[in-house]
Each structure stands twice: as structure tokens, then as C-alpha cells.
Design a protein around this motif. Sequence first.
Motif, PDB file in Angstrom:
ATOM      1  N   GLY A 122       0.821  -1.208   0.000  1.00 40.75           N
ATOM      2  CA  GLY A 122       0.000   0.000   0.000  1.00 40.75           C
ATOM      3  C   GLY A 122       0.855   1.259   0.000  1.00 40.75           C
ATOM      4  N   LEU A 123       1.875   1.280   0.866  1.00 35.46           N
ATOM      5  CA  LEU A 123       2.747   2.458   0.902  1.00 35.46           C
ATOM      6  C   LEU A 123       3.416   2.666  -0.452  1.00 35.46           C
ATOM      7  N   GLU A 124       3.825   1.568  -1.091  1.00 39.66           N
ATOM      8  CA  GLU A 124       4.456   1.693  -2.420  1.00 39.66           C
ATOM      9  C   GLU A 124       3.490   2.309  -3.419  1.00 39.66           C
ATOM     10  N   GLN A 125       2.188   2.101  -3.213  1.00 39.83           N
ATOM     11  CA  GLN A 125       1.169   2.646  -4.116  1.00 39.83           C
ATOM     12  C   GLN A 125       0.609   3.984  -3.614  1.00 39.83           C
ATOM     13  N   GLY A 126       1.213   4.522  -2.548  1.00 39.40           N
ATOM     14  CA  GLY A 126       0.788   5.815  -2.036  1.00 39.40           C
ATOM     15  C   GLY A 126      -0.415   5.762  -1.126  1.00 39.40           C
TER      16      GLY A 126
END
Length: 137
Positions: A18-22
Amino acid sequence: MVARMSRADGADAPYWDGLEQGKLMLPRCNGCDRWIWPAAHRCGACGSTGVRWVERSMTATVFSWTRTWHAFGGAESLGLPFTTVLVDIDDCGIRLLGRLDDPDRIDPKLGEPLTGRIGRTQAGDDSIPTIIWSRAA
Ligand SMILES: [Zn+2]
């Protein structure tokens, strides 16, 4: 020497993805509806293995904080000093660590509202997605 972090597997993989996808994604139990943190494959309260990942807004309040003035292995890219915050994510009782955007070195106040955005932290050869918190406008 910095150990490379493995984020591709484990119960918290959707958090890192999720963090990688913002996005901030947090786990919630399908059995009893409680938030589960640290992430786990089974709810510690009701035993359900049904876990869904829910996108949350990056709004929180300061639970605790510290300012680091001395270099240590792996955090050289942050510059000194840097401020780390432990925040209560709004309305779910989950606490997360992150960095505070703190150019003026103003001491955070406990309970102070913050908003987050996704940044990166370089740790050795690894670029880690990081929530960077700012004071709410
Ligand atoms: Zn449960």
C-alpha cells in the motif's frame, strides 16, 4: 552494514504494498471487526483468519516523539537532527512510527494533529517507503 528488509512476504506485506502505491492500508478482522496491529494472519481477539485490508486516511495525532542528534548505522540519509513520531491513526487505535517533517525543530505536542504523505527513506542500498508526517493546517 544494513540488513536488507524483506517486505514482500509476511502478514504485513499489504501494508508495504500500500505504501508503495501511495496508500495507507491497515488490517481489520472480518470476525469481530477489530483493527489488527501488528498485522497478523489471525485475529488475537476472536481467532478469525479472515482479515481484510482497509485504506485509511493519513490523519493522526502525536502519541510520542524523539529527536535524533547523533548518527547511527543505516540512517545517514536522513541528515541530523531528525524527528521520529509514534502516532495514533485517527479512529482505529493503531499506532505507527514515522518521520516528522520538522525543519524548524519545533517540539511536537502530545495529541497534536498531523497529516501524512508517503516519502522514501534510504537505508544502505534499500529505499523504504515511509510515512512523513506534517502538522495539520
Ligand atoms: Zn477478530
